[in-house]
Design a protein around this motif. Sequence first.
Motif, mmCIF file in Angstrom:
data_model
loop_
_atom_site.group_PDB
_atom_site.id
_atom_site.type_symbol
_atom_site.label_atom_id
_atom_site.label_comp_id
_atom_site.label_asym_id
_atom_site.label_seq_id
_atom_site.Cartn_x
_atom_site.Cartn_y
_atom_site.Cartn_z
ATOM 1 N N VAL A 65 0.849 -1.204 0.000
ATOM 2 C CA VAL A 65 0.000 0.000 0.000
ATOM 3 C C VAL A 65 0.881 1.249 0.000
ATOM 4 C CG1 VAL A 65 -1.632 1.333 1.414
ATOM 5 C CG2 VAL A 65 -1.970 -1.140 1.080
ATOM 6 N N VAL A 74 -4.559 -1.859 -4.327
ATOM 7 C CA VAL A 74 -3.905 -3.037 -3.743
ATOM 8 C C VAL A 74 -4.976 -3.949 -3.153
ATOM 9 C CG1 VAL A 74 -2.322 -3.860 -1.950
ATOM 10 C CG2 VAL A 74 -1.790 -1.760 -3.226
ATOM 11 N N GLY A 96 -4.558 -0.910 5.030
ATOM 12 C CA GLY A 96 -4.823 0.063 3.971
ATOM 13 C C GLY A 96 -5.171 -0.540 2.618
ATOM 14 N N ALA A 97 -5.445 -1.856 2.550
ATOM 15 C CA ALA A 97 -5.779 -2.479 1.255
ATOM 16 C C ALA A 97 -7.072 -1.896 0.694
ATOM 17 C CB ALA A 97 -5.930 -3.996 1.429
ATOM 18 N N ASP A 98 -7.182 -1.962 -0.636
ATOM 19 C CA ASP A 98 -8.382 -1.458 -1.316
ATOM 20 C C ASP A 98 -9.420 -2.554 -1.532
ATOM 21 O OD1 ASP A 98 -7.427 1.317 -2.009
ATOM 22 O OD2 ASP A 98 -5.842 0.119 -2.941
#
Length: 302
Positions: A65, A74, A96-98
């Motif tokens: 990230v 990500v 913080g991954a999407d």
Amino acid sequence: MRLHGLLSFPLTPFTTDGKVNLAVLADHVEQQLAAGPSGLFVACGTGEFTSLSLQEYREVVGIAVQVAAGRAPVFAGAGGGPAMARDFAIAALEAGADGLLLLPPYLVHSTPAGLVEHVRYVAEATPLPITVYQRANAVLDPDAAVALLDVPTVVGIKDGKGDVSAMLRLVTAIRTSGHPRADEFGFLNGLPTAELSVQAYRSIGVESYSSAVLCFVPDIATAFYRAVTTGDAATVQRLLAAFYLPFVALRDLVPGYAVALVKAGARLGGLDVGSVRPPLVDATDEHVERLAAIIAAGRRAL
Ligand SMILES: O=C([O-])C(=O)C[C@H](O)[C@@H](O)C(=O)[O-]
């Protein structure tokens, strides 16, 4: 967040004493971004998800990230049994991954409807968009695929089974379901060395694919992608004959080589990604030599 284009599945590098090598991972992710993928899927199959502790996973996702810094979304693998998959899904969000790639539930066989309930159970624990990985014991049927549309955060299916007619049935069931999300739902060809089946999957409307080969020969992987998307059949054929088919023949010699050979290829390219973790086994010296020759032949065919 519909999946599209060429997708990167980075490796997880390890040090000689078996720790995750975050510095090399940062370089690897940077190199992957330079190839222009439309998404990064870290800690998935190629990234040896099953070998990572929760803490290592947090660090892997966090570094990806940080390095991506918004240049590409990500996605993080999440899997194991339902409770474990929830823990990893929560950790991915915190790092913080999407989005998530939900890997098959560990060891348990169930019905397609049972798999939908597993997906729902994990989805309830996180607001992250989820792509469901159909592979091994995780198999959908058309009714189950349509039922996924009612799980609001499920955005797509990645196919690792390779049954094109079964996949056609899932695509058709979803696209003709009349569900308000039917058109935006994504499908991804996620077979091992997906390039071999790209032409077949494109013919049923599945254009996006994952490329483990992108990890070690981004020049060949992006040239193939360009050729296939611009209709340059001659280049597609040349790269299949010179590189992809010999690579798959070598890959098929030893179980687990779909990851181990990719790691060997990255080492040949000068990236110190280290060994695979058990139960995977590293490629033998002889096989690494053959891989080097296949890469050279692929480059001559560019
Ligand atoms: O979970 C994974 O790493 C995959 O299955 C994606 C790979 O990139 C696969 O598509 C491949 O080997 O090209």
